[in-house]
Design a protein around this motif. Structure first.
Motif, PDB file in Angstrom:
ATOM      1  N   GLY A  85      -6.115 -10.086   5.092  1.00  0.00           N
ATOM      2  CA  GLY A  85      -5.889 -10.864   6.147  1.00  0.00           C
ATOM      3  C   GLY A  85      -6.368 -11.065   7.515  1.00  0.00           C
ATOM      4  N   GLU A  86      -6.074 -12.225   8.062  1.00  0.00           N
ATOM      5  CA  GLU A  86      -6.960 -12.067   9.437  1.00  0.00           C
ATOM      6  C   GLU A  86      -6.451 -11.339  10.399  1.00  0.00           C
ATOM      7  OE1 GLU A  86      -6.891 -16.094  10.681  1.00  0.00           O
ATOM      8  OE2 GLU A  86      -8.254 -16.865   9.252  1.00  0.00           O
ATOM      9  N   ASP A  87      -4.854 -10.889  10.160  1.00  0.00           N
ATOM     10  CA  ASP A  87      -4.254 -10.104  10.987  1.00  0.00           C
ATOM     11  C   ASP A  87      -4.703  -8.489  10.821  1.00  0.00           C
ATOM     12  OD1 ASP A  87      -2.901  -9.729   8.586  1.00  0.00           O
ATOM     13  OD2 ASP A  87      -1.024 -10.027   9.523  1.00  0.00           O
ATOM     14  N   ARG A  88      -5.343  -8.267   9.777  1.00  0.00           N
ATOM     15  CA  ARG A  88      -5.904  -6.978   9.259  1.00  0.00           C
ATOM     16  C   ARG A  88      -4.761  -5.939   9.512  1.00  0.00           C
ATOM     17  NH1 ARG A  88     -11.135  -6.065   9.481  1.00  0.00           N
ATOM     18  NH2 ARG A  88     -10.883  -3.807   9.998  1.00  0.00           N
ATOM     19  N   ARG A  89      -3.530  -6.453   8.856  1.00  0.00           N
ATOM     20  CA  ARG A  89      -2.333  -5.615   8.285  1.00  0.00           C
ATOM     21  C   ARG A  89      -2.824  -4.799   7.071  1.00  0.00           C
ATOM     22  NH1 ARG A  89       2.771  -9.310   8.909  1.00  0.00           N
ATOM     23  NH2 ARG A  89       1.328 -10.446   7.408  1.00  0.00           N
ATOM     24  N   ILE A  90      -2.291  -3.536   7.070  1.00  0.00           N
ATOM     25  CA  ILE A  90      -2.596  -2.733   6.048  1.00  0.00           C
ATOM     26  C   ILE A  90      -1.462  -2.681   5.243  1.00  0.00           C
ATOM     27  CG2 ILE A  90      -2.877  -0.326   5.238  1.00  0.00           C
ATOM     28  CD1 ILE A  90      -4.096   0.280   8.006  1.00  0.00           C
ATOM     29  N   ARG A  91      -1.823  -3.046   3.789  1.00  0.00           N
ATOM     30  CA  ARG A  91      -0.819  -3.148   2.771  1.00  0.00           C
ATOM     31  C   ARG A  91      -0.848  -1.811   1.768  1.00  0.00           C
ATOM     32  NH1 ARG A  91       0.853  -8.520   2.735  1.00  0.00           N
ATOM     33  NH2 ARG A  91      -0.247  -9.658   4.049  1.00  0.00           N
ATOM     34  N   PHE A  92       0.488  -1.272   1.476  1.00  0.00           N
ATOM     35  CA  PHE A  92       0.656  -0.108   0.577  1.00  0.00           C
ATOM     36  C   PHE A  92       1.448  -0.888  -0.684  1.00  0.00           C
ATOM     37  CE2 PHE A  92       0.294   1.631   4.810  1.00  0.00           C
ATOM     38  CZ  PHE A  92      -0.412   2.886   4.441  1.00  0.00           C
ATOM     39  N   PRO A  93       0.743  -0.913  -1.757  1.00  0.00           N
ATOM     40  CA  PRO A  93       1.650  -1.650  -2.942  1.00  0.00           C
ATOM     41  C   PRO A  93       2.630  -0.971  -3.315  1.00  0.00           C
ATOM     42  CG  PRO A  93      -0.702  -1.111  -3.655  1.00  0.00           C
ATOM     43  CD  PRO A  93      -0.680  -0.964  -2.049  1.00  0.00           C
ATOM     44  N   ILE A  94       3.550  -1.388  -4.122  1.00  0.00           N
ATOM     45  CA  ILE A  94       4.587  -0.563  -4.870  1.00  0.00           C
ATOM     46  C   ILE A  94       3.979  -0.391  -6.242  1.00  0.00           C
ATOM     47  CG2 ILE A  94       5.982  -2.738  -5.528  1.00  0.00           C
ATOM     48  CD1 ILE A  94       8.363  -1.124  -5.279  1.00  0.00           C
ATOM     49  N   GLY A  95       4.395   0.841  -6.977  1.00  0.00           N
ATOM     50  CA  GLY A  95       3.931   1.036  -7.961  1.00  0.00           C
ATOM     51  C   GLY A  95       4.503   0.159  -9.438  1.00  0.00           C
ATOM     52  N   ALA A  96       3.838   0.250 -10.266  1.00  0.00           N
ATOM     53  CA  ALA A  96       4.236  -0.501 -11.699  1.00  0.00           C
ATOM     54  C   ALA A  96       5.766  -0.141 -11.858  1.00  0.00           C
ATOM     55  CB  ALA A  96       3.480  -0.520 -12.578  1.00  0.00           C
ATOM     56  N   ASP A  97       6.098   1.279 -11.647  1.00  0.00           N
ATOM     57  CA  ASP A  97       7.338   1.688 -12.008  1.00  0.00           C
ATOM     58  C   ASP A  97       8.438   1.436 -10.909  1.00  0.00           C
ATOM     59  OD1 ASP A  97       6.501   3.267  -9.820  1.00  0.00           O
ATOM     60  OD2 ASP A  97       6.442   5.090 -10.913  1.00  0.00           O
ATOM     61  N   GLY A  98       8.118   0.637  -9.904  1.00  0.00           N
ATOM     62  CA  GLY A  98       8.903   0.001  -8.885  1.00  0.00           C
ATOM     63  C   GLY A  98       9.231   1.207  -7.747  1.00  0.00           C
ATOM     64  N   LEU A  99       8.241   2.289  -7.842  1.00  0.00           N
ATOM     65  CA  LEU A  99       8.294   3.181  -6.832  1.00  0.00           C
ATOM     66  C   LEU A  99       7.121   3.229  -5.824  1.00  0.00           C
ATOM     67  CD1 LEU A  99       9.657   6.254  -8.998  1.00  0.00           C
ATOM     68  CD2 LEU A  99      10.948   4.802  -7.385  1.00  0.00           C
ATOM     69  N   TYR A 100       7.323   3.812  -4.618  1.00  0.00           N
ATOM     70  CA  TYR A 100       6.136   3.827  -3.639  1.00  0.00           C
ATOM     71  C   TYR A 100       5.667   5.229  -4.117  1.00  0.00           C
ATOM     72  CZ  TYR A 100       8.504  -0.110  -1.623  1.00  0.00           C
ATOM     73  OH  TYR A 100       9.045  -1.279  -1.283  1.00  0.00           O
ATOM     74  N   PRO A 101       4.416   5.317  -3.929  1.00  0.00           N
ATOM     75  CA  PRO A 101       3.461   6.415  -4.670  1.00  0.00           C
ATOM     76  C   PRO A 101       3.380   7.562  -3.298  1.00  0.00           C
ATOM     77  CG  PRO A 101       1.991   4.904  -4.215  1.00  0.00           C
ATOM     78  CD  PRO A 101       3.198   4.207  -4.078  1.00  0.00           C
ATOM     79  N   SER A 102       3.088   8.855  -3.804  1.00  0.00           N
ATOM     80  CA  SER A 102       2.805   9.877  -2.757  1.00  0.00           C
ATOM     81  C   SER A 102       3.754  10.266  -1.594  1.00  0.00           C
ATOM     82  CB  SER A 102       1.378   9.656  -2.162  1.00  0.00           C
ATOM     83  OG  SER A 102       0.977  10.700  -1.571  1.00  0.00           O
ATOM     84  N   LEU A 103       3.278  10.928  -0.923  1.00  0.00           N
ATOM     85  CA  LEU A 103       4.155  11.579   0.228  1.00  0.00           C
ATOM     86  C   LEU A 103       4.667  10.366   1.047  1.00  0.00           C
ATOM     87  CD1 LEU A 103       5.389  14.382   1.241  1.00  0.00           C
ATOM     88  CD2 LEU A 103       3.422  14.310   2.863  1.00  0.00           C
ATOM     89  N   TRP A 104       3.772   9.485   1.458  1.00  0.00           N
ATOM     90  CA  TRP A 104       4.441   8.639   2.299  1.00  0.00           C
ATOM     91  C   TRP A 104       5.543   7.607   1.676  1.00  0.00           C
ATOM     92  CZ3 TRP A 104       4.092   3.388   0.917  1.00  0.00           C
ATOM     93  CH2 TRP A 104       3.364   2.915  -0.265  1.00  0.00           C
ATOM     94  N   GLY A 105       5.480   7.493   0.258  1.00  0.00           N
ATOM     95  CA  GLY A 105       6.636   6.542  -0.126  1.00  0.00           C
ATOM     96  C   GLY A 105       7.861   7.323  -0.446  1.00  0.00           C
ATOM     97  N   HIS A 106       7.860   8.848  -0.328  1.00  0.00           N
ATOM     98  CA  HIS A 106       9.154   9.473  -0.607  1.00  0.00           C
ATOM     99  C   HIS A 106      10.276   9.095   0.184  1.00  0.00           C
ATOM    100  CE1 HIS A 106      11.446  12.921  -1.911  1.00  0.00           C
ATOM    101  NE2 HIS A 106      11.680  13.314  -0.506  1.00  0.00           N
ATOM    102  N   ALA A 107      10.267   8.889   1.544  1.00  0.00           N
ATOM    103  CA  ALA A 107      11.497   8.365   1.986  1.00  0.00           C
ATOM    104  C   ALA A 107      11.716   6.865   1.580  1.00  0.00           C
ATOM    105  CB  ALA A 107      10.940   8.111   3.674  1.00  0.00           C
ATOM    106  N   LEU A 108      10.833   6.062   1.273  1.00  0.00           N
ATOM    107  CA  LEU A 108      11.260   4.845   0.943  1.00  0.00           C
ATOM    108  C   LEU A 108      12.126   4.923  -0.690  1.00  0.00           C
ATOM    109  CD1 LEU A 108       7.894   2.635   1.674  1.00  0.00           C
ATOM    110  CD2 LEU A 108      10.234   3.172   2.984  1.00  0.00           C
ATOM    111  N   ASN A 109      11.687   5.738  -1.409  1.00  0.00           N
ATOM    112  CA  ASN A 109      12.217   5.859  -2.830  1.00  0.00           C
ATOM    113  C   ASN A 109      13.562   6.470  -2.688  1.00  0.00           C
ATOM    114  OD1 ASN A 109       9.616   4.892  -4.041  1.00  0.00           O
ATOM    115  ND2 ASN A 109       8.845   6.868  -4.261  1.00  0.00           N
ATOM    116  N   SER A 110      13.648   7.537  -1.720  1.00  0.00           N
ATOM    117  CA  SER A 110      14.912   8.372  -1.729  1.00  0.00           C
ATOM    118  C   SER A 110      15.922   7.595  -0.661  1.00  0.00           C
ATOM    119  CB  SER A 110      14.689   9.743  -1.317  1.00  0.00           C
ATOM    120  OG  SER A 110      14.044   9.532   0.154  1.00  0.00           O
ATOM    121  N   ARG A 111      15.258   6.651   0.043  1.00  0.00           N
ATOM    122  CA  ARG A 111      16.175   5.881   1.192  1.00  0.00           C
ATOM    123  C   ARG A 111      16.757   6.935   2.358  1.00  0.00           C
ATOM    124  NH1 ARG A 111      14.203   2.377  -1.949  1.00  0.00           N
ATOM    125  NH2 ARG A 111      15.364   0.280  -2.261  1.00  0.00           N
TER     126      ARG A 111
END
Length: 738
Positions: free
Chosen positions: A262-288
């Motif tokens: 995108g032109e705004d150069r925002r960085i996108r982290f895609p959600i996994g096929a299992d509906g979870l966010y991967p690795s350490l950065w996704g832990h807070a999103l998965n656990s809420r």
């Protein structure tokens, strides 16, 4: 006298000569230097034997011993630490129990140490340098530093040092006060202030219509990095359609593992096929749930460091939530120190505001997309307009607003005749007269401070054709959400207003109560002081009668007792007069007018000079100093201040007394200055307390009430008074007038 007895007495005399002072330092006796006692003759001319030199010396030493015992008692019981230091070597010679507590060491250990060895290892040289600076200058002033106990614990202290003389020797005497609790409180206060300032800055961005989500994200990231001292981080939002995480902040933390589009150069982290966010950065999103780790490589969610990614020393992540909905994330890494629970809580507060911002921006985008449609929905606009008018009514309660809103809702829907509505707010329900709960329902949560507190519901009482949302159309969804959001804000505002009104009423009542209590206290003080005069006059009168009429029947001790009673009565009468004067000052009606203070000071100094015309005193009076206030009360202030300067310079052959002004922070500050006895600034807080004196009555006369009266008068004029001084270098009293 036998030689044996004579030897015993000489031994006792030598022992008395070397008695120790409270500071543990031996003082040489003076028996060898006592002059021979003169012979006394009886009335018939015979020679009366005088006491031996040893007995005379012992008798003279007894008061010194008692004085030193009292000093040692005060020394040991002092709440502040006191330490005596060798002036040449810095060796600790003696200290009281409180100083031992502060240092975490016994006296025996301390006597083997230099004073600078109590400091942390990195500050020993600076402490040593400061010691020799005190040695050279004679004083070190007040400074804040840390002692390190043997177990490594640091104790914050306020430390004051000065060179003092004991006998013929000079030492450094220091006072140490434990300020650890105060420093912790200051740190906690500074932290809370920093968090509140960050929230205030973010709140400003929230209420600015032109702020985009990226603008707000940048503000959040900047504040979070400052608070946590983090080197890296990002703030993201969740795309409600794809559930991908969109980081609105450019970062150098990552390389190949992140796709930039995108032109705004925002960085996108895609959600996994299992509906979870991967690795350490996704832990807070998965656990809420927010979490932190100071050992990222050991965390259960860690999947290693991707190629091109920076090394993580520590990591903190907080999900941004609206109710149960995940709307974004704040992530931080590589703080200069370990992350703590306190920092996690601060970032959670930022996340709450950020979540509200995301929610608001999303609502604004929807509203923008539907503007044309909403413009065509006149009924809906009328509903919103009427709701706004309802909210803005003066003295309207939350219940009346909610009931009025419910009654406005049906007319804005497509089928008003079969529409009903209600608001459920905890245990309160507000509904239309025709309310009937059915299966055809639209509802929206009422959010206050990010939490749902109730629901706004609209029902159709009959089935209708399918629309965008059951029988309802999309514009109606927008409307109910907008009304619910507005209700949330007005509930929040009204509750705050009610709380403020409640606090104001309470404050007004307490102020009235305090004023009444003060008035009663002043009246009581005046009454008691006045009523005490009569019995004192009686005591004084009867004492004088006994002295005059029964003098020949009283022995010398009896006469002495009567003189003491009479003197004490006179002193008590003076104290009562001072109390009455203080009470009258506080009760007197004030009369404000323009006053020439320079002329008033000149008149007072002339009166003082007339009392002792032989004294050589130079008066320096600044011309043309004007003020507004009560002439009688301000004259009393100046009489007290100038009277003190006259009194405390009387032991100097030449003296100088000044009256003038300085400007501080755009305010006129008046001062009275002298070069007399001065005072120790350590005791400056006692100056304006009734009957507190820094000099004994043997040195200077007075009852210690004059400065109290001056302080009360200045306070009544809306000003303040303070003093600065140094022993034998004079004192300066400053005051302002409101």
């Amino acid at each position: 006298m036998s030689s044996k007895k004579k030897g015993v007495k000489q031994t006792k005399a030598k022992k008395a000569d070397s008695q120790k002072a409270p500071d543990g330092i031996k003082r040489a006796g003076k028996s060898a230097h006592l002059p021979p006692k003169k012979e006394k003759r009886t009335p018939r001319g015979s020679i009366k034997a005088s006491a031996s030199p040893a007995a005379t010396f012992k008798r003279r030493q007894e008061p010194l011993q008692k004085s030193e015992e009292r000093y040692r008692s005060l020394f040991n019981q002092a709440r502040d630490g006191i330490v005596l230091i060798d002036l040449q070597t810095g060796q600790i010679l003696d200290c009281n129990p409180e100083f031992q507590n502060l240092s975490g060491r016994k006296l025996k250990q301390l006597k083997k140490m230099k004073i600078w060895e109590l400091r942390p290892s990195g500050k020993v040289e600076a402490a040593k340098k400061k010691f020799f600076e005190v040695k050279q200058k004679g004083t070190g002033g007040s400074r804040e530093l840390e002692f390190q106990k043997p177990n490594g614990e640091l104790v914050a202290v306020e430390f004051v040092s000065k060179v003092t003389r004991i006998g013929k020797q000079q030492y450094i005497q220091s006072l140490a006060r434990n300020i650890t609790d105060r420093k912790r409180a200051e740190e906690a206060l500074q932290w809370e202030l920093a968090v509140n300032m960050a929230i205030a800055k973010l709140s400003g961005a929230l209420i600015t219509p032109s702020s985009s989500i990226q603008d707000i994200a940048n503000t959040v990231l900047y504040s979070a990095k400052i608070l946590t001292q983090s080197e890296h981080g990002y703030v993201s939002s969740i795309d409600p359609k794809t559930l991908n995480t969109i980081a609105h902040t450019l970062t150098r933390m990552m390389d190949k593992e992140c796709s930039v589009g995108g032109e705004d150069r925002r960085i996108r982290f895609p959600i996994g096929a299992d509906g979870l966010y991967p690795s350490l950065w996704g832990h807070a999103l998965n656990s809420r749930e927010a979490f932190l780790t100071n050992a990222p490589h050991k965390h259960e969610a860690s999947r290693g460091i991707p190629e091109g990614h920076i090394t993580l020393k520590n990591f903190l992540s907080v999900p941004a939530m609206i109710g149960e909905e995940l709307v974004g994330q704040i992530a931080l890494a590589n703080s200069t120190k370990d992350y703590t629970h306190r920092e996690l809580q601060a970032v959670k507060r930022l996340a709450e505001l950020y979540a509200m911002a995301v929610q608001r921006k999303r609502a604004e985008e929807v509203l923008k997309e539907r503007t044309d449609q909403l413009n065509e929905r006149v009924k809906e606009l009328n509903c919103l307009y009427s709701t706004s008018n309802l909210i803005e009514k003066q003295d309207i309660s939350i219940g009346e607003i909610l009931q009025g809103t419910v009654e406005l809702m049906p007319s804005a829907w497509l089928y008003p005749k079969i529409t009903c509505a209600r608001v459920v707010l905890k245990d309160q329900i507000f509904k239309t007269n025709n309310f009937q709960e059915t299966i055809w329902k639209q509802a929206s949560d009422i959010i206050v401070h990010g939490d749902p507190v109730g629901r706004l519901e609209v029902y159709y009482m009959e089935e209708k054709p399918e629309g965008d949302e059951g029988p309802f159309i999309a514009e109606e969804r927008t409307l109910i959400n907008a009304v619910a959001e507005r209700l949330g804000k007005i509930i929040e505002r009204k509750r705050a207003e009610e709380e403020i009104q409640k606090l104001n009423r309470s404050l007004k009542a307490k102020t009235t109560e305090l004023a009444s209590a003060n008035k009663e206290l002043e009246a009581f003080s005046y009454s008691v002081s006045h009523d005490l005069r009569a019995p004192l006059r009686a005591i004084d009168g009867f004492s004088r009668a006994l002295q005059e009429d029964y003098a020949n029947k009283l022995d010398q001790p009896g006469k002495d007792y009567l003189r003491r009673v009479s003197a004490a009565t006179q002193h008590m009468r003076q104290l009562i007069d001072d109390l009455l004067n203080l009470s009258l000052v506080m009760r007197a009606q004030m009369r404000h007018e323009k006053i020439n203070l320079s002329e008033m000071v000149r008149a007072i100094t002339a009166e003082l000079q007339n009392t002792q015309p032989e004294r050589q005193v130079e008066f320096i009076i600044e011309e043309g100093l004007l003020a507004h206030g009560d002439p009688r009360l301000l004259r009393e202030v100046l009489e007290n201040l100038l009277g003190n300067t006259w009194k405390f310079t009387e032991k100097h052959s030449k003296a100088k007394i000044e009256f003038g002004t300085v400007h501080k922070e755009e305010q006129i500050v008046y001062f009275v200055r002298d070069d007399g006895a001065g005072f120790d600034m350590t005791y400056a807080n006692k100056l304006f307390i009734p009957f507190q004196r820094l000099h004994s009555t043997a040195e200077f006369s007075g009852n210690g009430i004059g400065l109290t009266i001056a302080s009360r008068i200045i306070n009544r004029h809306g000003g303040r008074i303070w003093a600065e001084g140094e022993v034998e270098k004079g004192a300066t009293f400053y005051f302002t007038l409101g």
